[in-house]
Design a protein around this motif. Structure first.
Motif, PDB file in Angstrom:
ATOM      1  N   VAL B  17      -5.462   3.506 -16.831  1.00  0.00           N
ATOM      2  CA  VAL B  17      -6.744   3.953 -16.006  1.00  0.00           C
ATOM      3  C   VAL B  17      -6.719   3.186 -14.661  1.00  0.00           C
ATOM      4  O   VAL B  17      -6.414   3.563 -13.612  1.00  0.00           O
ATOM      5  CB  VAL B  17      -8.028   4.441 -16.538  1.00  0.00           C
ATOM      6  N   GLN B  18      -6.891   1.818 -14.826  1.00  0.00           N
ATOM      7  CA  GLN B  18      -7.055   0.804 -13.634  1.00  0.00           C
ATOM      8  C   GLN B  18      -5.590   0.790 -13.090  1.00  0.00           C
ATOM      9  O   GLN B  18      -5.935   0.411 -11.950  1.00  0.00           O
ATOM     10  CB  GLN B  18      -7.502  -0.583 -14.410  1.00  0.00           C
ATOM     11  N   LEU B  21      -5.421   3.414 -10.919  1.00  0.00           N
ATOM     12  CA  LEU B  21      -6.550   3.513  -9.661  1.00  0.00           C
ATOM     13  C   LEU B  21      -5.822   2.471  -8.583  1.00  0.00           C
ATOM     14  O   LEU B  21      -5.780   2.811  -7.239  1.00  0.00           O
ATOM     15  CB  LEU B  21      -7.606   2.977 -10.093  1.00  0.00           C
ATOM     16  N   ILE B  22      -5.217   1.302  -8.838  1.00  0.00           N
ATOM     17  CA  ILE B  22      -4.798   0.532  -8.104  1.00  0.00           C
ATOM     18  C   ILE B  22      -3.563   1.091  -7.169  1.00  0.00           C
ATOM     19  O   ILE B  22      -3.534   1.135  -5.830  1.00  0.00           O
ATOM     20  CB  ILE B  22      -4.242  -0.640  -8.742  1.00  0.00           C
ATOM     21  N   LEU B  25      -4.665   3.624  -4.852  1.00  0.00           N
ATOM     22  CA  LEU B  25      -5.245   2.976  -3.439  1.00  0.00           C
ATOM     23  C   LEU B  25      -4.368   2.515  -2.383  1.00  0.00           C
ATOM     24  O   LEU B  25      -4.230   2.535  -1.453  1.00  0.00           O
ATOM     25  CB  LEU B  25      -6.394   1.776  -4.035  1.00  0.00           C
ATOM     26  N   SER B 260      -9.611   7.986  -4.324  1.00  0.00           N
ATOM     27  CA  SER B 260     -10.260   7.263  -5.405  1.00  0.00           C
ATOM     28  C   SER B 260     -11.312   8.176  -6.267  1.00  0.00           C
ATOM     29  O   SER B 260     -11.367   8.503  -7.321  1.00  0.00           O
ATOM     30  CB  SER B 260     -11.035   6.142  -4.776  1.00  0.00           C
TER      31      SER B 260
END
Lengths: 255, 287, 207, 212
Positions: B17-18, B21-22, B25, B260
């Motif tokens: 998940v993280q 996200l990075i 972005l 996001s």
């Protein structure tokens, strides 16, 4: 005179308090008190750590003592001294993360007192009263390190924080620890409710002391707050209905 | 077994998940998709108010951005400060910068982020001590705000450079907040500034605030007329970069904010689909 | 795309990457960034503290206001915390700080929060109000009162109060969700800011 | 000296200090009181700054202990000590405008702080995925409020349709505002009550109830 209405409201709360104090302490009529799930959980959280032989980790948060948000800091200390009492009685390893340097004397005194009352002052490990660095980011870094190296089984986050409350909730889920969050920062309520197993938000957190102590003097203080709450709701209802028809009573409330 | 387990494993693995996200972005930040944006009403009104400020105005700028929140506060400060310093010379405005309660903004970020991006005031023909000054950091909570409001010299004797504030020509007839014509605040402390500087002195307040602060703190005060105008978060910063015609970091991050949001909504939907799939499975197993 | 040649920018970039490396897995670089954060924060806070002491006590003393020696002496009492024998003396500077905070918390929050938020609910029915406007004029005070009653302690949430607090609980959940959603934009920018440092200032990407 | 040991002295001192601030708040303009509270306000800041010394001591002793015991990854604790002392020496002697101190502030502290704080966003998302479920009425409302507002906040959506933006504005103007009005009133009431309990010496969260 500045803020006359505010003064009258404060006086009203004090008058209610005299009445509730006199009723519950002198005439021993103590009102029924709604229990708070978060506080009932304290017993379970320390018990679970004792069974699993792993530490309890309590982070007491930031917050300067001289600013108007000090109520949150005091409530955090109250919950901490309750956790320290239980850890001392059950001989459970306790790690304390101290956010602000000016809290160190207070937390140390509360810990010493908890272990002395339990009759085992030698069990208090001063090395586990850890200063976390003083800023929100330092707390995030230091707490991540403690969660990883000490692997606590119960994790309490109480006091004044910012957005980092969501980080600690995520960490608790990741390491599978039982978690409780106590805060008054309204922006963080969604994360307290979503990420933690137990939570004490807003006034529940500030009333924790009275609920824990069950001391009539404290409970009557909360009772006075309830009486003021009902009065305020009546003022609110009257004011709103009058304002619908065009009559605004704001000038009477802002003398 | 099968899909629901792999999906659950993915959704519960933080790295997926993280990490996603990075990555999601970085892509729009390095190659903006150029999604259209509509300049908001608040941003236009904010810009008009500054453009129409009268000559010889004394402007107080409270710079209280903590380092941790600079991501959502500095993007507005840069274009607004650019507009102020570029009009100050010709309109003979006096700019007073101060930071109460939070040291990072006034001591470091104003140099390393604002002046470093738009250039020092001297490049706009402004002279320190006569056209602009930095009164430095004032520690303390509500009390310092209210004391600064009533008597500046009770809490500020030396400016950030360390010279006595009475030695600054522009400080001669300035003793309290009542002597300023308009007040800007970049940071949190929205409710404190309304309480300590807005209500007692009736000065127009212009807030450069967090996106998240609008709902609870800023909008109620704006509707009650206690705040003249506000600029919220990176979104407001992007609008203002367009208005002052200086595209920068704020516009570049709008596409990333859109991505996001869409990714998070997608994940929540996936989480629900997974939840109902599991519920059906559990129902089938228990029959 | 010209990579930055400033050593400071390289240090910043390597620290940012090390901090984010925890997302993949724990590693020594992350540990280094973690300890640097704690050490640097303590150092910076102390330097800002020294600046406060210099401005609020040392310089006024140099200017002749000798009364400012007292806070320095009373402040030293905080260090008695280290000795078991005299640790009770550390209470006194603590109590003086608390005095300011508790008073501010008590008196300033009544007009600013209790009265301000209550009078904020008073709004006349505008002429030509639509059904939605009237619905709004009812929902806001209803949700405010029911959520406020949700925090009642000395009465069980049953009967009439039970119904009101149930409305309050559902309103509370919806309000929390809305606030959660509104914070996504602010918090995305907390991650965008370091990424922009990496992409634009370190790697020199031009957009 | 043992008079100062008694807890009641602290309670009385707290009561007197608070009353000075409370009386000055309700009766401003009385000069000696005004200057007294701004003096006390400055002193509180000095105490808070001096308390940082205890923080440094705590960090230093913990680090030195781990270095001596050669506990796991003790060298990182040595590094923490080194950075802390370096920043302290450069900033303490040279002042907050010292070149080398600003180099560390701009390139280390000012970069790492937002990065670690940004984990709030990353963890918020990984938590939302697991908890925003339509499991019961309450979590359904939690999710509904969140998703509707998120859609309304997407910058480019506003160009195509204003519907979500006006829905978001309605949610904030009406339901959400009602709830957060109550939160702020309730919190303020909580501050007043905990203030009264502490002033009257009933609540002793700051020093513990009994003599240790």
């Amino acid at each position: 005179m500045n803020d006359l209405t505010g003064f009258l409201f404060l006086l009203l709360i004090l008058v209610f308090y005299v009445y509730t104090y006199w009723t519950s302490v002198k005439r021993n009529r103590i009102p029924h008190f709604r229990s708070l799930a978060g506080l009932v959980a304290l017993e379970e959280m320390v018990g679970r750590a004792t069974e699993m032989g792993r530490p309890v980790f309590h982070s007491t948060g930031l917050g300067t003592l001289y600013s108007s948000g000090v109520g949150t800091v005091l409530a955090s200390f109250v919950v901490f001294s309750e956790v320290a009492n239980k850890c001392a009685q059950m001989n459970t390893e306790l790690i304390v993360g101290i956010g602000a340097a000016e809290h160190i004397p207070i937390i140390t005194a509360l810990a010493e007192q908890a272990y002395a009352v339990a009759g085992v002052p030698e069990n208090l490990n001063y090395n586990d009263l850890v200063f976390l660095g003083g800023t929100q980011s330092a707390l995030v870094a230091a707490i991540m390190e403690i969660m990883d190296s000490r692997a606590p089984s119960s994790f309490l986050v109480t006091g004044s924080y910012g957005a980092d409350i969501a980080t600690y909730g995520g960490l608790a889920r990741e390491y599978g620890t039982l978690s409780l969050c106590g805060t008054t920062n309204t922006y963080q309520y969604p994360y307290a409710v979503a990420a933690y197993d137990y939570w004490l938000i807003g006034e529940d957190f500030l009333a924790a002391a009275a609920v824990i102590s069950k001391d009539p003097v404290q409970i009557s203080n909360i009772w006075a707050g309830d009486l003021f709450r009902f009065t305020l709701c009546i003022i609110m209802a009257i004011g709103v209905i009058l304002s619908w028809v065009g009559y605004n009573i704001t000038q009477y409330l802002t003398m | 077994m099968g899909i629901t387990d792999t999906v659950r494993k993915l959704l519960t693995r933080r790295t997926f998940v993280q990490g996603m996200l990075i990555i999601l972005l970085i892509i729009p930040l390095s190659r903006p998709l150029g999604l259209p944006i509509l300049i908001g009403e608040h941003s236009r009104a904010f810009y008009r108010i500054v453009e129409e400020l009268p000559p010889n105005a004394k402007i107080l700028f409270s710079q209280v951005t903590p380092v941790v929140l600079m991501g959502d506060l500095i993007p507005q400060a840069i274009p607004v400060t650019y507009q102020l310093v570029s009009l100050a010379k010709e309109r003979n405005w006096k700019l007073y910068f101060v930071g109460i309660g939070s040291p990072d903004g006034i001591l470091q970020l104003i140099d390393s982020e604002i002046w470093a991006t738009i250039g020092w005031p001297e490049e706009y023909g402004l002279k320190y001590g006569e056209d602009w000054c930095n009164l430095g950091f004032v520690a303390g909570g509500d009390i310092s705000w209210s004391t600064f409001g009533s008597d500046i010299r009770a809490v500020v004797q030396y400016d950030r450079e360390g010279n006595n504030i009475d030695s600054l020509p522009m400080m001669q007839d300035v003793n309290s907040v009542a002597d300023f014509d308009i007040i800007f605040n970049n940071g949190e402390y929205n409710t404190v500034i309304v309480r300590q500087w807005g209500e007692p002195y009736g000065k127009p307040l212009m807030l450069l605030c967090l996106t998240g602060a609008v709902v609870q703190d800023v909008e109620p005060f704006y509707r009650a007329g206690q705040v003249k105008e506000y600029l919220a978060g990176v979104r407001g910063g992007a609008d203002y970069e367009l208005l002052v015609n200086r595209p920068g970091k704020a516009i570049a991050s709008l596409d990333a904010i859109s991505i996001s949001h869409i990714f998070l909504i997608g994940l929540i939907a996936l989480g629900n689909v997974l939840y109902f799939a599991e519920k059906k499975e559990k129902g089938r197993n228990s029959l | 795309m010209t990579v930055s040649s400033d050593p400071g920018m390289w240090v910043a970039a390597l620290f940012i990457i090390s901090a984010y490396s925890i997302i993949v897995r724990d590693n020594p670089f992350y540990r280094l960034a973690e300890r640097t954060m704690v050490g640097a924060a303590a150092g910076v806070l102390t330097v800002q503290g020294i600046e406060n002491i210099r401005k609020l006590a040392w310089m006024p003393i140099m200017d002749g206001k000798v009364v400012n020696i007292i806070p320095l002496l009373v402040g030293l009492l905080i260090f008695t915390r280290i000795s078991k024998e005299y640790s009770y003396l550390s209470r006194y500077p603590i109590v003086l700080m608390l005095g300011a905070g508790i008073a501010a918390g008590m008196v300033r929050s009544i007009p600013a929060e209790i009265i301000k938020q209550t009078t904020g609910l008073f709004a006349p029915i505008p002429s030509g109000a639509t059904a939605l406007d009237i619905l709004g004029l009812i929902i806001v005070p209803l949700f405010a009162a029911t959520t406020l009653l949700f925090f009642t302690y000395t009465r069980e949430h049953t009967g009439g109060l039970g119904i009101l607090t149930k409305i309050g609980r559902y309103a509370l959940m919806f309000g929390l969700g809305a606030n959660f959603g509104n914070m996504v934009a602010t918090r995305t920018s907390y991650v965008i800011q370091p990424l922009q440092v990496l992409l634009y200032q370190w790697l020199g990407i031009r957009i | 000296m043992n008079l100062l040991r008694k807890r009641e002295i602290s309670v009385y001192l707290l009561f007197i200090t608070s009353m000075v601030f409370i009386v000055q708040y309700y009766l401003p303009g009385f000069d000696p009181l005004d200057s007294l509270i701004s003096l006390l306000g400055n002193w509180a800041v000095v105490f808070s700054a001096m308390a940082m010394g205890l923080g440094l001591l705590n960090l230093a002793t913990n680090s030195v202990r781990k270095i001596q015991k050669r506990s796991k990854e003790w060298y990182f604790d040595a590094w923490l000590l080194f950075i802390m002392l370096l920043v302290l020496v450069l900033g303490g002697i040279g002042g907050a405008k010292d070149e080398r101190y600003l180099w560390i502030f701009n390139n280390v502290y000012q970069q790492l702080s937002p990065t670690f704080f940004g984990f709030a966003y990353l963890y918020m998302c990984s938590v939302a995925v697991l908890t925003f479920r339509v499991a019961n009425w309450e979590t359904a409302l939690l999710m509904l409020g969140g998703v509707l507002v998120m859609i309304g906040n997407i910058p480019f959506i506003q160009v195509y349709t204003g519907a979500f933006v006006s829905l978001k504005d309605w949610i904030f103007a009406i339901p959400s505002r009602g709830v957060f009005t109550a939160f702020r009133i309730s919190m303020a009431l909580g501050f007043v009550l905990i203030g009264i309990r502490t002033l009257l010496g009933i609540e002793r969260g700051y020093m513990g109830a009994e003599e240790s």
